[in-house]
Design an enzyme around this catalytic site. Sequence first.
Site, PDB file in Angstrom:
ATOM      1  N   CYS A 137       0.975  -0.832  -0.272  1.00  0.00           N
ATOM      2  CA  CYS A 137      -0.080   0.122  -0.117  1.00  0.00           C
ATOM      3  C   CYS A 137       0.480   1.097  -0.156  1.00  0.00           C
ATOM      4  O   CYS A 137       2.151   1.499   0.902  1.00  0.00           O
ATOM      5  CB  CYS A 137      -0.960  -0.389   1.163  1.00  0.00           C
ATOM      6  N   ARG A 166       3.787   0.015  -5.208  1.00  0.00           N
ATOM      7  CA  ARG A 166       3.080  -0.476  -3.586  1.00  0.00           C
ATOM      8  C   ARG A 166       2.461  -1.331  -3.695  1.00  0.00           C
ATOM      9  O   ARG A 166       1.486  -2.261  -2.890  1.00  0.00           O
ATOM     10  CB  ARG A 166       3.591   0.242  -2.628  1.00  0.00           C
ATOM     11  N   TRP A 182      -2.672  -2.254  -1.773  1.00  0.00           N
ATOM     12  CA  TRP A 182      -2.936  -4.113  -1.952  1.00  0.00           C
ATOM     13  C   TRP A 182      -3.170  -4.591  -1.096  1.00  0.00           C
ATOM     14  O   TRP A 182      -2.763  -4.856   0.312  1.00  0.00           O
ATOM     15  CB  TRP A 182      -1.224  -4.328  -2.413  1.00  0.00           C
ATOM     16  N   ASN A 209      -0.982   2.123   5.221  1.00  0.00           N
ATOM     17  CA  ASN A 209      -0.079   1.578   5.328  1.00  0.00           C
ATOM     18  C   ASN A 209       0.219   0.519   6.118  1.00  0.00           C
ATOM     19  O   ASN A 209       0.632   1.530   6.892  1.00  0.00           O
ATOM     20  CB  ASN A 209       0.827   1.802   4.320  1.00  0.00           C
ATOM     21  N   GLY A 210      -0.400  -0.848   5.985  1.00  0.00           N
ATOM     22  CA  GLY A 210       0.176  -1.890   7.972  1.00  0.00           C
ATOM     23  C   GLY A 210      -0.625  -2.936   7.648  1.00  0.00           C
ATOM     24  O   GLY A 210      -1.976  -3.066   7.620  1.00  0.00           O
ATOM     25  N   GLU A 223      16.665 -17.041 -11.107  1.00  0.00           N
ATOM     26  CA  GLU A 223      16.421 -14.856 -11.257  1.00  0.00           C
ATOM     27  C   GLU A 223      15.715 -15.401 -12.894  1.00  0.00           C
ATOM     28  O   GLU A 223      14.165 -14.648 -12.847  1.00  0.00           O
ATOM     29  CB  GLU A 223      17.771 -14.173 -11.099  1.00  0.00           C
ATOM     30  N   LYS A 248      11.434 -13.353 -12.837  1.00  0.00           N
ATOM     31  CA  LYS A 248      11.906 -12.708 -13.759  1.00  0.00           C
ATOM     32  C   LYS A 248      10.080 -13.233 -14.917  1.00  0.00           C
ATOM     33  O   LYS A 248       9.800 -12.703 -15.392  1.00  0.00           O
ATOM     34  CB  LYS A 248      12.431 -12.289 -15.289  1.00  0.00           C
ATOM     35  N   GLU A 251       6.565 -14.262 -13.362  1.00  0.00           N
ATOM     36  CA  GLU A 251       6.651 -13.165 -12.614  1.00  0.00           C
ATOM     37  C   GLU A 251       5.578 -12.629 -13.608  1.00  0.00           C
ATOM     38  O   GLU A 251       4.357 -11.630 -13.244  1.00  0.00           O
ATOM     39  CB  GLU A 251       7.243 -12.253 -11.605  1.00  0.00           C
ATOM     40  N   HIS A 307      17.699 -35.114 -12.724  1.00  0.00           N
ATOM     41  CA  HIS A 307      17.693 -36.178 -11.525  1.00  0.00           C
ATOM     42  C   HIS A 307      15.714 -35.863 -11.648  1.00  0.00           C
ATOM     43  O   HIS A 307      15.757 -36.291 -10.462  1.00  0.00           O
ATOM     44  CB  HIS A 307      18.162 -35.796 -10.220  1.00  0.00           C
ATOM     45  N   LYS A 361       5.328  -4.247  -4.860  1.00  0.00           N
ATOM     46  CA  LYS A 361       7.488  -4.212  -4.653  1.00  0.00           C
ATOM     47  C   LYS A 361       7.622  -4.419  -3.224  1.00  0.00           C
ATOM     48  O   LYS A 361       8.914  -4.616  -3.093  1.00  0.00           O
ATOM     49  CB  LYS A 361       7.620  -2.673  -5.250  1.00  0.00           C
TER      50      LYS A 361
HETATM   51  C1  F6R Z   1      10.803 -10.348  -8.325  1.00  0.00           C
HETATM   52  C2  F6R Z   1      11.258  -8.972  -6.439  1.00  0.00           C
HETATM   53  C3  F6R Z   1      11.371  -9.983  -5.904  1.00  0.00           C
HETATM   54  C4  F6R Z   1      12.233  -8.274  -5.057  1.00  0.00           C
HETATM   55  C5  F6R Z   1      10.841  -8.926  -3.076  1.00  0.00           C
HETATM   56  C6  F6R Z   1      12.809  -7.741  -1.696  1.00  0.00           C
HETATM   57  O1  F6R Z   1      11.531  -9.015  -9.401  1.00  0.00           O
HETATM   58  O2  F6R Z   1      10.734  -7.587  -7.474  1.00  0.00           O
HETATM   59  O3  F6R Z   1      10.971 -10.761  -5.436  1.00  0.00           O
HETATM   60  O4  F6R Z   1      12.895  -9.358  -4.948  1.00  0.00           O
HETATM   61  O5  F6R Z   1      10.672  -8.952  -2.458  1.00  0.00           O
HETATM   62  O6  F6R Z   1      12.420  -7.222  -2.355  1.00  0.00           O
HETATM   63  P1  F6R Z   1      13.602  -6.182  -1.439  1.00  0.00           P
HETATM   64  O7  F6R Z   1      15.050  -6.275  -1.777  1.00  0.00           O
HETATM   65  O8  F6R Z   1      13.130  -5.171  -1.778  1.00  0.00           O
HETATM   66  O9  F6R Z   1      14.262  -7.078  -0.032  1.00  0.00           O
END
Ligand code: F6R
Length: 585
Positions: A2, A27, A70, A96-97, A463, A467, A470, A486, A580
């Site tokens: 949020c 957010r 969110w 937010n929280g 990674e 990418k 997601e 395996h 995020k």
């Molecule tokens: C994937 C992504 C997430 C963040 C994870 C940690 O693209 O962005 O997997 O890497 O939520 O976020 P931070 O680095 O802000 O702790």
Amino acid sequence: MCGIIGYKGKRNASDILLSGLKRLEYRGYDSWGITAQNGEELATIKRTGKLSDFDGKLPSSHMGIGHTRWATHGGVTERNAHPHLSCDGAIAIAHNGIIENYQELRDELSAKGHVFKSDTDSEVIAHLIEEYAKEKSFKEAVRKALQQLKGSYALVAIRRNGSEIIGARKESPLVIGIGDGEWFLASDVPAFIDYTKDVVFLGDEEMAVLDRGLEIVDIGTGSPIRRPIEKVSWSAEQASKGEFEHYMMKEISEQNETMRQVLAHSDSEIMGIAKRINEAFGVFFVACGSSYHAALTASYVFSKIAKKHINVVYASEFPYYEDFLTDRTLVIPISQSGETADVMQAVKVAKSKGAKVLAITNVMGSSLMRAAHWSVMMNAGPEICVLSTKSYTSQVALLTMLAYASAGRLAEARAHIEKSVAEIERLTSAETKIKLVELASKLREKENIYVIGRGTNYPTALEAALKIKEVSYIHAEGFPGGELKHGTIALIEEGTPCIVIAPGDETHNEIISNAMEIKSRGGYIIGLSPENNEIFDFHIPIPTFGEANALLNIIPIQILSYYLAVLRGCDPDKPKNLAKSVTVK
Ligand code: F6R
């Protein structure tokens, strides 16, 4: 999760709130709302869906608050969108929280006759303030209400006929922007960066009253607190999309510049951190998601270059390692946002055992930065797209520098990263993008994509898969090259795409053998390698620069993921169900 915002000043508050919320949509973006105050009137507008879909009229005023959500408690409905109002409609809050004791508070308030209009935990705050405001000033009522809350909050509150806007925080972020005769409150700096770079970072359990001036008090005691005005280095251009259609592609394309910013760390700063790592008795990298993958990559570089073992643990799992921690342990949390709840919990555990905490983060003034004993900035600039791209490569580059520095070979790391900068320019050029659009159109209808790598490129494979899945919602999985046989090789059939990361290092021959195992079962092989190979169905040329090659290998996959999302009609900046800053455990 949020995003919240507040504004008081000479401009039209609704315009500022709306544009600020657009910058905070990373957010959370399932619903949004704004309350504008015009003396006698609090005008509230709430909508589900994205802010960009709104083409209605907003009330004009000089003070207001806003929220982008969110959902945690209560479904995605207009009713549950913030701001929430008190029964008499005279107090509005955006939160937010998570309020852990909301049910208890709601029951108490209902018994006193309060009527709730939403299913959220946040609405209790508006009613609690209303209850205290019967006998106290607005400021005191907010402070008393906050004392009743268990959990986390960043809050903005206004009242009908009031001249003040109040902000407060506990564990969730809130920063104050100070303009020329105007004030901003927001979850993050990009929300108001167009108007001011002068900020005050509110501390935990502090409340700010913005009226004719700024007053900060401790929520518990009410005693005044002084906080310095700081200047943020981020620019308005960094926080805007510029010529790009999406932040994701903008942020992918600026990785040449973010690498330069990582290189801007002085030798003495990097050597100082490396010294702490070398002197510690046990080092833990703690992170989530992409940041975890960057940490895992670095652990291979530390092992190979510095002959140093680093424990890499998911932040959410770290509390179960607490028995290994002592006052000689160094815990290094790595977090772009510096707000991730699992990371913050890990820091709490580390500190309770006397361990030292050295944070790596991208956000100045973040909760993580304040909680750590020492911190180092990633220097990636604001990352607005929900997916981490440039922040991931900044983490890999910074950690690679630390690993080489730990072995007294920092200059070598700098040379590898400098060479990578030119290569990033080629990898993000129009020519490469055209090639990757072609690949994306071949893969867009696929149901599964596999990625394999060895050594430093095993985490790159993880990674890459993250990418792809997601943002395009195609199922993708990353594996160490030797592992597919395996079990998962059972899923390879005619045309199954498999991305093979085959750098020109000691992993090359073995990963090519693994690729052959897949090819002979019908797999479609996409090779990331300095040279083409006859088993590749599609080749993406990438040179190998020492142990820094992992940061280059991810870039074409970031671009491929972007085009897969666009071709499949997905929003690359705001994938479904994600936010995020993951501020819930
Ligand atoms: C994937 C992504 C997430 C963040 C994870 C940690 O693209 O962005 O997997 O890497 O939520 O976020 P931070 O680095 O802000 O702790």
